[in-house]
Design a protein around this motif. Structure first.
Motif, mmCIF file in Angstrom:
data_model
loop_
_atom_site.group_PDB
_atom_site.id
_atom_site.type_symbol
_atom_site.label_atom_id
_atom_site.label_comp_id
_atom_site.label_asym_id
_atom_site.label_seq_id
_atom_site.Cartn_x
_atom_site.Cartn_y
_atom_site.Cartn_z
ATOM 1 N N LEU A 665 0.827 -1.202 0.000
ATOM 2 C CA LEU A 665 0.000 0.000 0.000
ATOM 3 C C LEU A 665 0.864 1.256 0.000
ATOM 4 O O LEU A 665 1.775 1.393 0.815
ATOM 5 N N HIS A 666 0.581 2.164 -0.911
ATOM 6 C CA HIS A 666 1.253 3.464 -0.997
ATOM 7 C C HIS A 666 0.183 4.557 -0.997
ATOM 8 O O HIS A 666 -0.960 4.321 -1.380
ATOM 9 N N LYS A 667 0.608 5.759 -0.599
ATOM 10 C CA LYS A 667 -0.317 6.899 -0.623
ATOM 11 C C LYS A 667 0.314 8.020 -1.448
ATOM 12 O O LYS A 667 1.397 8.502 -1.122
ATOM 13 N N LEU A 668 -0.380 8.404 -2.515
ATOM 14 C CA LEU A 668 0.038 9.562 -3.302
ATOM 15 C C LEU A 668 -0.587 10.800 -2.674
ATOM 16 O O LEU A 668 -1.805 10.870 -2.501
ATOM 17 N N VAL A 669 0.237 11.780 -2.321
ATOM 18 C CA VAL A 669 -0.211 12.976 -1.604
ATOM 19 C C VAL A 669 -0.034 14.186 -2.516
ATOM 20 O O VAL A 669 1.023 14.353 -3.130
ATOM 21 N N VAL A 670 -1.067 15.017 -2.597
ATOM 22 C CA VAL A 670 -1.069 16.143 -3.539
ATOM 23 C C VAL A 670 -1.442 17.431 -2.805
ATOM 24 O O VAL A 670 -2.353 17.442 -1.968
ATOM 25 N N ASN A 671 -0.733 18.508 -3.142
ATOM 26 C CA ASN A 671 -1.088 19.843 -2.655
ATOM 27 C C ASN A 671 -1.269 20.757 -3.863
ATOM 28 O O ASN A 671 -0.490 20.712 -4.818
ATOM 29 N N PHE A 672 -2.314 21.585 -3.809
ATOM 30 C CA PHE A 672 -2.577 22.555 -4.880
ATOM 31 C C PHE A 672 -2.538 23.954 -4.299
ATOM 32 O O PHE A 672 -3.144 24.227 -3.265
ATOM 33 N N GLU A 673 -1.809 24.849 -4.982
ATOM 34 C CA GLU A 673 -1.682 26.242 -4.546
ATOM 35 C C GLU A 673 -1.961 27.171 -5.720
ATOM 36 O O GLU A 673 -1.680 26.835 -6.877
ATOM 37 N N SER A 674 -2.497 28.344 -5.411
ATOM 38 C CA SER A 674 -2.616 29.422 -6.392
ATOM 39 C C SER A 674 -2.662 30.732 -5.618
ATOM 40 O O SER A 674 -2.529 30.739 -4.392
ATOM 41 N N ASP A 675 -2.862 31.824 -6.321
ATOM 42 C CA ASP A 675 -2.863 33.109 -5.619
ATOM 43 C C ASP A 675 -4.046 33.245 -4.660
ATOM 44 O O ASP A 675 -3.927 33.860 -3.606
ATOM 45 N N LYS A 676 -5.200 32.652 -5.005
ATOM 46 C CA LYS A 676 -6.400 32.824 -4.187
ATOM 47 C C LYS A 676 -6.905 31.535 -3.553
ATOM 48 O O LYS A 676 -7.882 31.546 -2.814
ATOM 49 N N MET A 677 -6.242 30.427 -3.823
ATOM 50 C CA MET A 677 -6.694 29.142 -3.286
ATOM 51 C C MET A 677 -5.453 28.392 -2.810
ATOM 52 O O MET A 677 -4.669 27.905 -3.613
ATOM 53 N N LYS A 678 -5.270 28.334 -1.486
ATOM 54 C CA LYS A 678 -4.043 27.766 -0.920
ATOM 55 C C LYS A 678 -4.333 26.455 -0.198
ATOM 56 O O LYS A 678 -5.436 26.218 0.285
ATOM 57 N N ALA A 679 -3.289 25.635 -0.128
ATOM 58 C CA ALA A 679 -3.291 24.441 0.734
ATOM 59 C C ALA A 679 -4.488 23.534 0.485
ATOM 60 O O ALA A 679 -5.122 23.044 1.415
ATOM 61 N N VAL A 680 -4.798 23.307 -0.783
ATOM 62 C CA VAL A 680 -5.845 22.345 -1.140
ATOM 63 C C VAL A 680 -5.182 20.970 -1.202
ATOM 64 O O VAL A 680 -4.245 20.755 -1.959
ATOM 65 N N LYS A 681 -5.654 20.031 -0.399
ATOM 66 C CA LYS A 681 -5.002 18.735 -0.258
ATOM 67 C C LYS A 681 -5.846 17.609 -0.856
ATOM 68 O O LYS A 681 -7.071 17.659 -0.850
ATOM 69 N N GLY A 682 -5.140 16.598 -1.351
ATOM 70 C CA GLY A 682 -5.799 15.404 -1.835
ATOM 71 C C GLY A 682 -4.865 14.219 -1.720
ATOM 72 O O GLY A 682 -3.649 14.387 -1.590
ATOM 73 N N TYR A 683 -5.418 13.019 -1.736
ATOM 74 C CA TYR A 683 -4.574 11.820 -1.702
ATOM 75 C C TYR A 683 -5.309 10.661 -2.341
ATOM 76 O O TYR A 683 -6.533 10.684 -2.510
ATOM 77 N N TRP A 684 -4.526 9.636 -2.705
ATOM 78 C CA TRP A 684 -5.096 8.433 -3.285
ATOM 79 C C TRP A 684 -4.250 7.244 -2.853
ATOM 80 O O TRP A 684 -3.022 7.293 -2.950
ATOM 81 N N ASN A 685 -4.899 6.217 -2.355
ATOM 82 C CA ASN A 685 -4.196 4.997 -1.961
ATOM 83 C C ASN A 685 -3.999 4.099 -3.175
ATOM 84 O O ASN A 685 -4.949 3.830 -3.914
ATOM 85 N N VAL A 686 -2.750 3.648 -3.372
ATOM 86 C CA VAL A 686 -2.397 2.806 -4.509
ATOM 87 C C VAL A 686 -1.791 1.509 -3.980
ATOM 88 O O VAL A 686 -0.829 1.552 -3.200
#
Length: 690
Positions: A665-686
């Motif tokens: 089991l692995h976890k892919l971890v994602v962060n999304f940033e922009s000027d007006k939208m910060k620290a948006v998180k997501g993940y998916w178990n693989v």
């Protein structure tokens, strides 16, 4: 006369030892083993093999810059016929020509760290000493005699071996979970963790004593607590809470410990900017798991910061509903620390198990910014005379809150005492799944119970106890703040102040409802909405619902990455001039990052992750960036910069290549940033197959 025995080389059997010692992720090009457990080596001699009738072999193990036997950092032992448990020992398993198969045993209380193994060969009074091997010794939760022994195998898999996890944020009314890549077995992390110990002022002052104390998880975890922050030393993280992060990385943007530890190592142990409580706790969790101490990250909602150790948090508000910072103590919306599992022979019986450790620099302990390890069982019992820092931890979860109001004439009136506001929904990731486990019962008895009050009195025996008058007007009026079901960042929404008149008399009063942005540590930002009603009549035995509109245009420029808005409702009765106060923290949800895995998930076969996120705002997003990482899936972080603006309502999609390194089991971890939208998180178990 027999020819002198000469060592040619050693085979350290990385694969075999790595598997039996649960260190396969660390044993690709070195020997990493756990104390109190035998490991195998094969010794090859030049010219002739070992002959027991004429040869004697002695082994020397050494750790630290000044190894001495009296300190336990050096040991010399002879080759024996059998393995001795609890001591350094070497025994023969078999012999094939010039190769000698050996088992080396270490004591379960040996200091952890780098070791040198030397062999002294004596043949008919001739002696030669050879450097045989180097290895790294770790704590051993699988060994019953080790102070960090953990009986449950599923717990060991979660708290020692699991390289990814979930950390809880938001508010106790809306729990938000973010993914985290601990990555304790990633390349270079073990060396960085040991270097962290070597950079400690305790090591610099007395290396011999420090290395000898590395046999004790209490000592090691306390040093680590001090070194994860950089306040007193060349530690890792610089803490900052003022929302000014231009010369570093916003704490909310981190998605794992690996990048932080590598930045610290690569910079020559210069501080990494910036950290906040969950970052400190998560990095510390990585260090402890890497060294073999079971650890987990904890979130405590409505966490008290008791600066004067009286277990009372006094909050003073003016008539406009504004907290008077200079006079008030803080209640953090949530606060994260970690727990480490260990026996406590230095404490009274019964205080083994989980120990609270808090590397976030808040108060000094014995002259240093660190906290713990403090027995969680002792905290629950109110036994705050135990080391280390038990009063501070007890207050975080069990302080009473006294609310005061400072009137226009300068006088102060006590509103009420709340005994059940602090220490709510204490949370950690559940074993084997990405869900929340509530562990409040580990820290405190049920709120309001006789046992809980007795524990509080025991902990607070030298201080004043306020009477438990929750609300002075409970028999007349009740206040509550209700919210809309869907509160997403970018939307306008309503909150409602609800007043219940449960008396048989009409109540004449004035009302103020104020909404302000707030950081998770309780620091208030600008107002984003206000409503004042100087003349409000509440009919007998009735309910009145007052809406407050909160518009995106008003909170857009002031909402920080905590995504929190605090709503306060202050009611004053005209006749008695008595005040009532209600408050609620609102968490605004970020958009979802959707992740799709393309390809067959097998070891050493390329995969593609497709990432997409929708812009929920009424304005374009500029400077969009995806950051991706995952232990065993990526070599370090992958950063994808988007040059075009993301228009309102549109969906941004990109792809990133992955290369799985091992099965499971692995976890892919994602962060999304922009000027007006910060620290948006997501993940998916693989799940990766062979």
């Amino acid at each position: 006369m027999a020819k002198q025995l000469t060592l040619e080389k050693c085979d350290l059997e990385y694969k075999k030892n790595g598997k039996s010692h649960w260190t396969s992720g660390l044993c690709r090009d070195r020997l990493v083993v756990r104390r109190g457990q035998p490991f195998s080596i094969n010794m090859f001699f030049q010219g002739r093999g070992f002959e027991a009738s004429v040869d004697k072999l002695y082994f020397i193990v050494e750790t630290g810059p000044y190894p001495i036997e009296a300190a336990g950092t050096k040991a010399k032992f002879a080759l024996s016929d059998s393995v001795y448990e609890g001591a350094w020992a070497a025994s023969v398993v078999g012999q094939e020509g010039n190769m000698l198969r050996l088992t080396i045993s270490s004591p379960p209380n040996a200091p952890i760290g780098y070791y040198k193994l030397s062999v002294e060969a004596i043949t008919e009074s001739q002696s030669n000493t050879f450097s045989a091997a180097s290895f790294t010794l770790l704590f051993n939760p699988w060994c019953q005699a080790d102070l960090v022994y953990m009986e449950n195998d599923e717990f060991r898999k979660e708290y020692v071996m699991n390289q990814h996890g979930i950390i809880f944020q938001g508010s106790y009314k809306y729990v938000n979970k973010i993914p985290w890549n601990f990555g304790q077995f990633e390349d270079g992390i073990l060396d960085t963790c040991i270097e962290l110990l070597d950079m400690s002022p305790k090591f610099i002052k007395d290396p011999s004593h420090d290395c000898s104390q590395r046999n004790n998880p209490v000592y090691v975890s306390r040093v680590m607590s001090a070194m994860v922050n950089c306040n007193d030393d060349k530690g890792i993280l610089y803490g900052r809470w003022d929302n000014i992060y231009n010369d570093g990385i916003n704490p909310m943007a981190w998605i794992g410990s690996v990048d932080i530890l590598r930045k610290w190592k690569k910079s020559g142990c210069q501080q990494v900017k910036y950290g906040q409580c969950w970052v400190f706790a998560a990095v510390a969790c990585t260090v402890l798991r890497c060294l073999g101490i079971p650890a987990r990250v904890i979130t405590n909602y409505n966490s008290a910061h008791d600066s004067n150790a009286n277990l009372i948090i006094e909050v003073i508000t003016d008539e406009a509903g504004k907290i008077l910072k200079k006079d008030s103590e803080m209640i953090w919306n949530y606060h994260c620390w970690l727990e480490a599992w260990m026996a406590r022979p230095d404490l009274q019986p019964g205080y083994n198990g989980w120990q609270a450790i808090d590397p976030t620099p808040q108060e000094k302990s014995e002259g240093t910014y660190c906290c713990g390890p403090s027995s969680v069982k002792a905290i629950k019992n109110g036994d705050v005379n135990t080391k280390y820092d038990a009063p501070f931890v007890f207050a975080e979860v069990n302080a009473d809150v006294v609310n005061w109001i400072r009137k226009g004439d300068g006088s102060t009136e006590k509103l009420y005492t709340k005994t059940a506001k602090v220490g709510l929904m204490i949370s950690t990731k559940a074993v084997g799944k990405d869900e929340r486990e509530d562990i409040t019962h580990n820290y405190k008895h049920p709120e309001g119970s006789h046992e809980e009050r007795e524990a509080f009195k025991k902990a607070n025996h030298t201080n004043k106890l306020y009477p438990r008058d929750e609300y002075p007007l409970d028999n007349m009026l009740k206040l509550k703040i209700k919210v809309s079901p869907d509160m997403n960042k970018g939307n306008d929404f309503d909150v409602f102040g609800v007043i219940n008149n449960i008396s048989t008399m009409e109540q004449k009063c004035q009302l103020m409802i104020v909404a302000r942005t707030v950081s998770y540590n309780g620091q208030l930002g600008p107002e984003c909405s206000r409503k004042e009603m100087p003349f409000l009549n509440i009919e007998p035995v009735s309910e009145k619902k007052i809406p407050l509109r909160i518009q995106y245009s008003n909170y857009r420029d002031h909402l920080n990455e905590s995504n929190l808005i605090k709503v306060k409702m202050l009611l004053q009765l005209h006749e008695s001039r008595t005040f009532l106060l209600a408050e609620r923290d609102i968490y605004l949800q970020n958009p979802e990052i959707k992740i799709r895995i393309l390809g067959e998930p097998k070891k050493f076969r390329k995969l593609v992750a497709e990432l997409s996120v929708k812009n929920p705002l009424q304005i374009p997003l500029l400077g969009a960036v995806f950051t991706v990482e995952g232990a065993g899936l990526t070599q370090g972080q992958k950063i994808i910069e988007i040059n075009e603006p993301v228009e309102p309502g549109s969906t941004l999609t990109t792809r990133v290549d992955l290369m799985p390194q091992w099965r499971g089991l692995h976890k892919l971890v994602v962060n999304f940033e922009s000027d007006k939208m910060k620290a948006v998180k997501g993940y998916w178990n693989v799940i990766i197959g062979d």
